[in-house]
Design a protein around this motif. Structure first.
Motif, mmCIF file in Angstrom:
data_model
loop_
_atom_site.group_PDB
_atom_site.id
_atom_site.type_symbol
_atom_site.label_atom_id
_atom_site.label_comp_id
_atom_site.label_asym_id
_atom_site.label_seq_id
_atom_site.Cartn_x
_atom_site.Cartn_y
_atom_site.Cartn_z
ATOM 1 N N MET A 1 1.277 -1.804 3.202
ATOM 2 C CA MET A 1 2.433 -2.417 3.847
ATOM 3 C C MET A 1 1.936 -3.189 5.070
ATOM 4 S SD MET A 1 4.897 -1.040 1.937
ATOM 5 C CE MET A 1 6.355 -1.504 2.853
ATOM 6 N N ARG A 2 2.546 -4.348 5.346
ATOM 7 C CA ARG A 2 2.147 -5.109 6.531
ATOM 8 C C ARG A 2 3.382 -5.507 7.337
ATOM 9 N NH1 ARG A 2 1.103 -9.280 2.604
ATOM 10 N NH2 ARG A 2 2.784 -10.791 2.754
ATOM 11 N N THR A 3 3.164 -5.647 8.618
ATOM 12 C CA THR A 3 4.235 -6.096 9.503
ATOM 13 C C THR A 3 4.459 -7.593 9.288
ATOM 14 O OG1 THR A 3 2.623 -6.446 11.274
ATOM 15 C CG2 THR A 3 3.799 -4.327 11.263
ATOM 16 N N PRO A 4 5.629 -8.107 9.651
ATOM 17 C CA PRO A 4 5.917 -9.521 9.424
ATOM 18 C C PRO A 4 4.910 -10.476 10.082
ATOM 19 C CG PRO A 4 7.939 -8.357 9.939
ATOM 20 C CD PRO A 4 6.805 -7.387 10.159
ATOM 21 N N ASP A 5 4.297 -10.047 11.195
ATOM 22 C CA ASP A 5 3.321 -10.926 11.840
ATOM 23 C C ASP A 5 1.955 -10.889 11.162
ATOM 24 O OD1 ASP A 5 2.171 -8.514 12.634
ATOM 25 O OD2 ASP A 5 2.438 -8.871 14.784
ATOM 26 N N GLY A 6 1.782 -9.975 10.186
ATOM 27 C CA GLY A 6 0.541 -9.901 9.428
ATOM 28 C C GLY A 6 -0.578 -9.128 10.087
ATOM 29 N N HIS A 7 -0.365 -8.605 11.289
ATOM 30 C CA HIS A 7 -1.440 -7.925 12.013
ATOM 31 C C HIS A 7 -1.455 -6.410 11.806
ATOM 32 C CE1 HIS A 7 -2.675 -11.569 13.987
ATOM 33 N NE2 HIS A 7 -1.424 -11.793 14.359
ATOM 34 N N GLY A 8 -0.309 -5.780 11.676
ATOM 35 C CA GLY A 8 -0.244 -4.328 11.520
ATOM 36 C C GLY A 8 -0.106 -3.943 10.066
ATOM 37 N N LYS A 9 -0.854 -2.906 9.658
ATOM 38 C CA LYS A 9 -0.787 -2.454 8.266
ATOM 39 C C LYS A 9 -0.747 -0.933 8.183
ATOM 40 C CE LYS A 9 -3.373 -6.363 6.405
ATOM 41 N NZ LYS A 9 -4.495 -6.763 5.558
ATOM 42 N N PHE B 1 11.556 2.989 2.634
ATOM 43 C CA PHE B 1 11.791 3.241 4.048
ATOM 44 C C PHE B 1 11.137 2.164 4.911
ATOM 45 C CE2 PHE B 1 10.513 5.190 8.080
ATOM 46 C CZ PHE B 1 11.684 5.785 8.508
ATOM 47 N N PHE B 2 9.857 1.902 4.678
ATOM 48 C CA PHE B 2 9.141 0.926 5.499
ATOM 49 C C PHE B 2 9.545 -0.509 5.183
ATOM 50 C CE2 PHE B 2 6.449 4.644 6.246
ATOM 51 C CZ PHE B 2 6.408 4.607 7.632
ATOM 52 N N THR B 3 10.017 -0.759 3.958
ATOM 53 C CA THR B 3 10.562 -2.077 3.626
ATOM 54 C C THR B 3 11.853 -2.298 4.403
ATOM 55 O OG1 THR B 3 9.542 -2.069 1.433
ATOM 56 C CG2 THR B 3 11.420 -3.550 1.754
ATOM 57 N N GLU B 4 12.700 -1.277 4.463
ATOM 58 C CA GLU B 4 13.947 -1.384 5.229
ATOM 59 C C GLU B 4 13.656 -1.597 6.710
ATOM 60 O OE1 GLU B 4 17.689 -2.057 5.919
ATOM 61 O OE2 GLU B 4 17.096 -1.500 3.882
ATOM 62 N N LEU B 5 12.581 -1.011 7.203
ATOM 63 C CA LEU B 5 12.172 -1.219 8.591
ATOM 64 C C LEU B 5 11.804 -2.675 8.840
ATOM 65 C CD1 LEU B 5 11.448 -0.045 11.396
ATOM 66 C CD2 LEU B 5 9.176 0.451 10.467
ATOM 67 N N GLY B 6 11.323 -3.363 7.800
ATOM 68 C CA GLY B 6 10.952 -4.771 7.945
ATOM 69 C C GLY B 6 9.533 -5.070 7.520
ATOM 70 N N MET B 7 8.808 -4.047 7.036
ATOM 71 C CA MET B 7 7.449 -4.285 6.554
ATOM 72 C C MET B 7 7.514 -4.870 5.149
ATOM 73 S SD MET B 7 5.323 -1.045 8.048
ATOM 74 C CE MET B 7 3.759 -1.950 8.130
ATOM 75 N N GLU B 8 6.427 -5.490 4.743
ATOM 76 C CA GLU B 8 6.344 -6.112 3.421
ATOM 77 C C GLU B 8 5.241 -5.449 2.620
ATOM 78 O OE1 GLU B 8 5.461 -10.090 4.601
ATOM 79 O OE2 GLU B 8 7.415 -10.359 5.572
ATOM 80 N N GLY C 1 -3.485 15.978 16.415
ATOM 81 C CA GLY C 1 -3.728 15.095 15.282
ATOM 82 C C GLY C 1 -2.972 13.793 15.457
ATOM 83 N N LEU C 2 -2.856 13.050 14.368
ATOM 84 C CA LEU C 2 -2.140 11.776 14.422
ATOM 85 C C LEU C 2 -0.735 12.030 14.933
ATOM 86 C CD1 LEU C 2 -2.151 8.739 13.810
ATOM 87 C CD2 LEU C 2 -1.297 9.309 11.543
ATOM 88 N N HIS C 3 -0.367 11.353 15.973
ATOM 89 C CA HIS C 3 0.894 11.631 16.657
ATOM 90 C C HIS C 3 2.075 10.908 16.015
ATOM 91 C CE1 HIS C 3 3.585 12.566 19.913
ATOM 92 N NE2 HIS C 3 3.736 11.282 20.219
ATOM 93 N N ARG C 4 1.994 9.600 15.992
ATOM 94 C CA ARG C 4 3.092 8.797 15.460
ATOM 95 C C ARG C 4 2.632 7.362 15.323
ATOM 96 N NH1 ARG C 4 2.797 5.335 19.306
ATOM 97 N NH2 ARG C 4 3.285 5.940 21.406
ATOM 98 N N VAL C 5 3.454 6.564 14.652
ATOM 99 C CA VAL C 5 3.237 5.128 14.546
ATOM 100 C C VAL C 5 4.421 4.475 15.236
ATOM 101 C CG1 VAL C 5 2.947 3.190 12.971
ATOM 102 C CG2 VAL C 5 2.055 5.420 12.343
ATOM 103 N N MET C 6 4.154 3.533 16.146
ATOM 104 C CA MET C 6 5.236 2.889 16.892
ATOM 105 C C MET C 6 5.403 1.435 16.452
ATOM 106 S SD MET C 6 5.822 2.418 20.985
ATOM 107 C CE MET C 6 6.966 3.767 21.301
ATOM 108 N N PHE C 7 6.679 1.034 16.371
ATOM 109 C CA PHE C 7 7.022 -0.334 16.015
ATOM 110 C C PHE C 7 7.950 -0.918 17.062
ATOM 111 C CE2 PHE C 7 6.007 1.715 12.020
ATOM 112 C CZ PHE C 7 5.203 0.781 11.400
ATOM 113 N N ALA C 8 7.716 -2.173 17.415
ATOM 114 C CA ALA C 8 8.628 -2.920 18.278
ATOM 115 C C ALA C 8 9.716 -3.508 17.388
ATOM 116 C CB ALA C 8 7.875 -4.029 19.005
#
Length: 146
Positions: free
Chosen positions: A57-65, A22-29, A90-97
């Motif tokens: 998993m990390r975002t393409p810019d390398g900053h988010g994991k 799922f997160f790979t399809e989103l664009g994470m590595e 509790g933890l609400h959500r994780v947001m991605f641009a």
């Protein structure tokens, strides 16, 4: 001493392979995978007999994991079918641009993503939505349009 950075957000899942897909399809590595067990794991998380598999998993810019963890022992609490609403404590959500919110939703649907509401537009600035992903994870997407 000062805070250096936010290192990652940890999410417990019931199917690690599905969450990674799922997160790979989103664009994470995938940065790495490991099995975690032993005294250090028990001490760090405050449980006895920890054995889990994780994927970082990390975002393409390398900053988010995201650290995705599937617990084998002790078993994770909950069955993954309870989908609390977005206003649950509790933890609400994780947001991605994202560049294209419609394309992203279409690519994630075969991986189990379901819109919680609908794609909404905030002024002439953003298109936004909430999705529910693997193990009930709430994911927010934002596409800047202005």
């Amino acid at each position: 001493m000062t805070l250096q950075r936010m290192d990652n957000v940890g999410i417990v899942v019931d199917d690690l392979d599905a969450a990674v897909a799922f997160f790979t399809e989103l664009g994470m590595e995938v940065e790495g995978k490991a099995q975690i067990e032993g005294l250090f794991a028990d001490q760090a998380v405050g449980l006895d007999g920890v054995r889990s598999d994780i994927a970082m998993m990390r975002t393409p810019d390398g900053h988010g994991k995201l650290e995705l963890a599937q617990y084998h022992t002790p078993a994770a609490i909950g069955d993954g079918s309870h989908n609390p609403p977005p206003n649950t404590l509790g933890l609400h959500r994780v947001m991605f641009a994202v560049d294209d919110i419609d394309d992203t939703i279409a690519r994630l649907r075969p991986h189990g993503a379901e819109l919680i509401g609908e794609v909404a537009q905030y002024k002439d600035i953003y298109r936004l939505c909430y999705l529910r992903g693997p193990s009930g994870i709430i994911l927010a997407l934002a596409e800047q349009i202005g």
